[in-house]
Design a protein around this motif. Structure first.
Motif, PDB file in Angstrom:
ATOM      1  N   ARG A 158       0.619  -1.202   0.106  1.00 38.40           N
ATOM      2  CA  ARG A 158       0.015   0.251  -0.070  1.00 38.40           C
ATOM      3  C   ARG A 158       0.902   1.303   0.228  1.00 38.40           C
ATOM      4  N   SER A 159       2.183   1.252  -0.269  1.00 35.88           N
ATOM      5  CA  SER A 159       3.090   2.545  -0.238  1.00 35.88           C
ATOM      6  C   SER A 159       2.720   3.390  -1.204  1.00 35.88           C
ATOM      7  N   GLU A 160       2.367   2.912  -2.454  1.00 31.40           N
ATOM      8  CA  GLU A 160       2.093   3.721  -3.772  1.00 31.40           C
ATOM      9  C   GLU A 160       0.501   4.446  -3.308  1.00 31.40           C
ATOM     10  N   GLU A 161      -0.307   3.836  -2.557  1.00 31.22           N
ATOM     11  CA  GLU A 161      -1.446   4.515  -2.142  1.00 31.22           C
ATOM     12  C   GLU A 161      -1.262   5.421  -1.312  1.00 31.22           C
ATOM     13  N   LEU A 162      -0.407   5.100  -0.251  1.00 34.32           N
ATOM     14  CA  LEU A 162      -0.040   6.169   0.635  1.00 34.32           C
ATOM     15  C   LEU A 162       0.511   7.622  -0.024  1.00 34.32           C
ATOM     16  N   ALA A 163       1.367   7.251  -0.818  1.00 37.72           N
ATOM     17  CA  ALA A 163       2.000   8.355  -1.568  1.00 37.72           C
ATOM     18  C   ALA A 163       0.988   9.294  -2.162  1.00 37.72           C
ATOM     19  N   LEU A 164       0.229   8.605  -2.747  1.00 35.58           N
ATOM     20  CA  LEU A 164      -0.975   9.189  -3.601  1.00 35.58           C
ATOM     21  C   LEU A 164      -1.874  10.099  -2.613  1.00 35.58           C
ATOM     22  N   LEU A 165      -2.227   9.342  -1.380  1.00 34.02           N
ATOM     23  CA  LEU A 165      -3.259   9.879  -0.566  1.00 34.02           C
ATOM     24  C   LEU A 165      -2.502  11.293   0.008  1.00 34.02           C
ATOM     25  N   THR A 166      -1.210  11.060   0.170  1.00 32.26           N
ATOM     26  CA  THR A 166      -0.575  12.403   0.826  1.00 32.26           C
ATOM     27  C   THR A 166      -0.652  13.515  -0.060  1.00 32.26           C
ATOM     28  N   ARG A 167      -0.464  13.134  -1.391  1.00 42.68           N
ATOM     29  CA  ARG A 167      -0.655  14.238  -2.546  1.00 42.68           C
ATOM     30  C   ARG A 167      -2.083  14.820  -2.564  1.00 42.68           C
ATOM     31  N   THR A 168      -2.960  13.956  -2.453  1.00 39.30           N
ATOM     32  CA  THR A 168      -4.399  14.479  -2.373  1.00 39.30           C
ATOM     33  C   THR A 168      -4.687  15.352  -1.096  1.00 39.30           C
ATOM     34  N   LEU A 169      -4.256  14.904  -0.116  1.00 39.52           N
ATOM     35  CA  LEU A 169      -4.387  15.698   1.142  1.00 39.52           C
ATOM     36  C   LEU A 169      -3.692  16.873   1.053  1.00 39.52           C
ATOM     37  N   ARG A 170      -2.504  17.019   0.464  1.00 47.10           N
ATOM     38  CA  ARG A 170      -1.953  18.255   0.203  1.00 47.10           C
ATOM     39  C   ARG A 170      -2.825  19.429  -0.541  1.00 47.10           C
ATOM     40  N   GLU A 171      -3.381  18.837  -1.570  1.00 46.47           N
ATOM     41  CA  GLU A 171      -4.052  19.650  -2.492  1.00 46.47           C
ATOM     42  C   GLU A 171      -5.346  20.129  -1.947  1.00 46.47           C
ATOM     43  N   ARG A 172      -6.119  19.017  -1.190  1.00 41.69           N
ATOM     44  CA  ARG A 172      -7.277  19.403  -0.568  1.00 41.69           C
ATOM     45  C   ARG A 172      -7.144  20.391   0.644  1.00 41.69           C
ATOM     46  N   THR A 173      -6.345  20.276   1.493  1.00 36.58           N
ATOM     47  CA  THR A 173      -6.351  21.108   2.706  1.00 36.58           C
ATOM     48  C   THR A 173      -5.291  22.332   2.438  1.00 36.58           C
ATOM     49  N   GLY A 174      -4.495  22.262   1.504  1.00 35.12           N
ATOM     50  CA  GLY A 174      -3.545  23.394   1.404  1.00 35.12           C
ATOM     51  C   GLY A 174      -2.466  23.401   2.651  1.00 35.12           C
ATOM     52  N   ALA A 175      -2.198  22.351   3.231  1.00 32.13           N
ATOM     53  CA  ALA A 175      -1.384  22.221   4.142  1.00 32.13           C
ATOM     54  C   ALA A 175      -0.121  21.575   3.525  1.00 32.13           C
ATOM     55  N   GLU A 176       1.092  21.857   4.080  1.00 32.11           N
ATOM     56  CA  GLU A 176       2.361  21.239   3.523  1.00 32.11           C
ATOM     57  C   GLU A 176       2.430  19.857   4.286  1.00 32.11           C
ATOM     58  N   ILE A 177       2.702  18.906   3.789  1.00 32.32           N
ATOM     59  CA  ILE A 177       2.785  17.546   4.281  1.00 32.32           C
ATOM     60  C   ILE A 177       4.055  16.941   3.785  1.00 32.32           C
ATOM     61  N   GLU A 178       4.797  16.548   5.024  1.00 34.30           N
ATOM     62  CA  GLU A 178       6.095  15.863   4.455  1.00 34.30           C
ATOM     63  C   GLU A 178       5.816  14.275   4.879  1.00 34.30           C
ATOM     64  N   LEU A 179       6.135  13.521   3.855  1.00 30.98           N
ATOM     65  CA  LEU A 179       6.119  12.114   3.935  1.00 30.98           C
ATOM     66  C   LEU A 179       7.456  11.532   4.161  1.00 30.98           C
ATOM     67  N   SER A 180       7.945  10.600   5.019  1.00 38.37           N
ATOM     68  CA  SER A 180       9.447  10.261   4.931  1.00 38.37           C
ATOM     69  C   SER A 180       8.936   8.359   5.391  1.00 38.37           C
ATOM     70  N   GLY A 181      10.044   8.045   4.707  1.00 35.99           N
ATOM     71  CA  GLY A 181       9.972   6.504   4.899  1.00 35.99           C
ATOM     72  C   GLY A 181      10.479   5.608   3.423  1.00 35.99           C
ATOM     73  N   PRO A 182      10.257   4.310   3.526  1.00 32.86           N
ATOM     74  CA  PRO A 182       9.965   3.336   4.449  1.00 32.86           C
ATOM     75  C   PRO A 182      11.016   3.268   5.556  1.00 32.86           C
ATOM     76  N   TRP A 183      10.719   3.104   6.625  1.00 31.41           N
ATOM     77  CA  TRP A 183      11.629   2.701   7.702  1.00 31.41           C
ATOM     78  C   TRP A 183      11.356   1.348   8.340  1.00 31.41           C
ATOM     79  N   VAL A 184      12.296   0.788   9.076  1.00 28.64           N
ATOM     80  CA  VAL A 184      12.106  -0.144   9.834  1.00 28.64           C
ATOM     81  C   VAL A 184      11.071   0.084  10.873  1.00 28.64           C
ATOM     82  N   PRO A 185      10.097  -0.866  11.132  1.00 30.66           N
ATOM     83  CA  PRO A 185       9.009  -0.387  12.116  1.00 30.66           C
ATOM     84  C   PRO A 185       9.509  -0.206  13.555  1.00 30.66           C
ATOM     85  N   TYR A 186      10.340   0.520  14.009  1.00 34.99           N
ATOM     86  CA  TYR A 186      10.927   0.975  15.239  1.00 34.99           C
ATOM     87  C   TYR A 186       9.932   1.293  16.282  1.00 34.99           C
TER      88      TYR A 186
END
Length: 279
Positions: free
Chosen positions: A245-273
């Motif tokens: 679902r990683s590509e779905e997550l990237a698409l969702l964050t782009r959509t949320l940026r456009e919808r809310t006008g907020a700056e959203i930083e997505l980082s990862g993938p990381w080991v699930p510490y």
């Protein structure tokens, strides 16, 4: 940071990076680990395998680590070495990372201590298998940030002058200046409250939408921003997301940026510490 049984300065000790299931021995071959004096190796446990390295016990006493904590460069070197081993192994098989500086007096003590955590390791491996951790930071939309800055500037001006001054042609305060001052203060307060409410709604929207996609999530404290960074962080969270679902997550964050006008930083993938619990 954890330390276990590293009390004998002249002895060797066993540093534990992670616990995993069915690791590929080649995944950690050639990695330097936290010392160049011994190779990173596999240590068989009853149900799992630990990724370990033989180290000098004197390098992991309380005094040694207190000294290292004051040396930022040295501390970063250890943290990077630890993370490199964990990441290499996690790329090949389900892995539970252990905190940096988890050290035991000998291999047998590792087996004894980690055997008590078998149920937790089993649950963590099941939960995080084929998942990765992703970080999401959200900053207030520009309009909300500007409104907050404007009201702050108004407050600062009022603090400097001590009172509002509305000059007339004769240079005296105009009648009703006090009322105008109060109205201005009320207006600034309403604007600030509205901006804060809008920012909170934006944060909740992002967290809710990403949370629906994730298997698990954690809200973290907002990171302090450098003095030169005027952005206002309104969400700092981490999410456990299935690999497919990683590509779905990237698409969702782009959509949320456009919808809310907020700056959203997505980082990862990381080991699930953040989703394996504590030893």
């Amino acid at each position: 940071m954890r330390q276990h049984d590293a009390e004998v300065p002249d002895a060797n000790a066993t540093y534990v990076f992670a616990v995993c299931r069915d690791p590929d021995p080649s995944s950690c071959a050639g990695l330097p680990g936290v010392t160049h004096e011994a190779p990173v190796r596999l240590l068989a446990l009853d149900s799992f395998t630990a990724i370990v390295q033989t180290v000098r016990a004197r390098d992991f006493t309380d005094e040694a680590w207190q000294s290292r904590l004051s040396d930022q460069r040295e501390l970063e070197r250890y943290a990077r070495a630890h993370h490199d081993v964990v990441s290499a192994v996690a790329a090949a098989c389900p892995t539970v990372p252990l905190p940096m500086a988890t050290v035991y007096h000998a291999d047998e003590r590792v087996r004894e201590a980690l055997a008590k955590e078998t149920d937790r390791f089993r649950a963590a491996l099941k939960r995080t298998a084929h998942h990765a951790e992703w970080g999401v930071k959200v900053y207030a939309p520009p309009a909300a940030t500007a409104a907050t800055a404007a009201t702050a500037a108004t407050d600062d001006a009022d603090r400097r002058t001590g009172r509002p001054v509305v000059p007339t042609d004769r240079g005296r305060p105009a009648a009703g200046a006090g009322l105008a001052y109060l109205e201005r203060k009320r207006g600034a307060q309403r604007l600030r409250e509205r901006s804060q409410e809008d920012a909170l709604r934006t944060a909740e929207t992002v967290d809710e939408q990403v949370g629906r996609l994730a298997t698990a999530s954690r809200r973290l404290r907002p990171h302090p921003q450098p003095s030169t960074d005027r952005r206002v962080q309104i969400l700092n969270a981490t999410y456990l997301v299935a690999e497919h679902r990683s590509e779905e997550l990237a698409l969702l964050t782009r959509t949320l940026r456009e919808r809310t006008g907020a700056e959203i930083e997505l980082s990862g993938p990381w080991v699930p510490y953040s989703f394996v619990g504590e030893v």
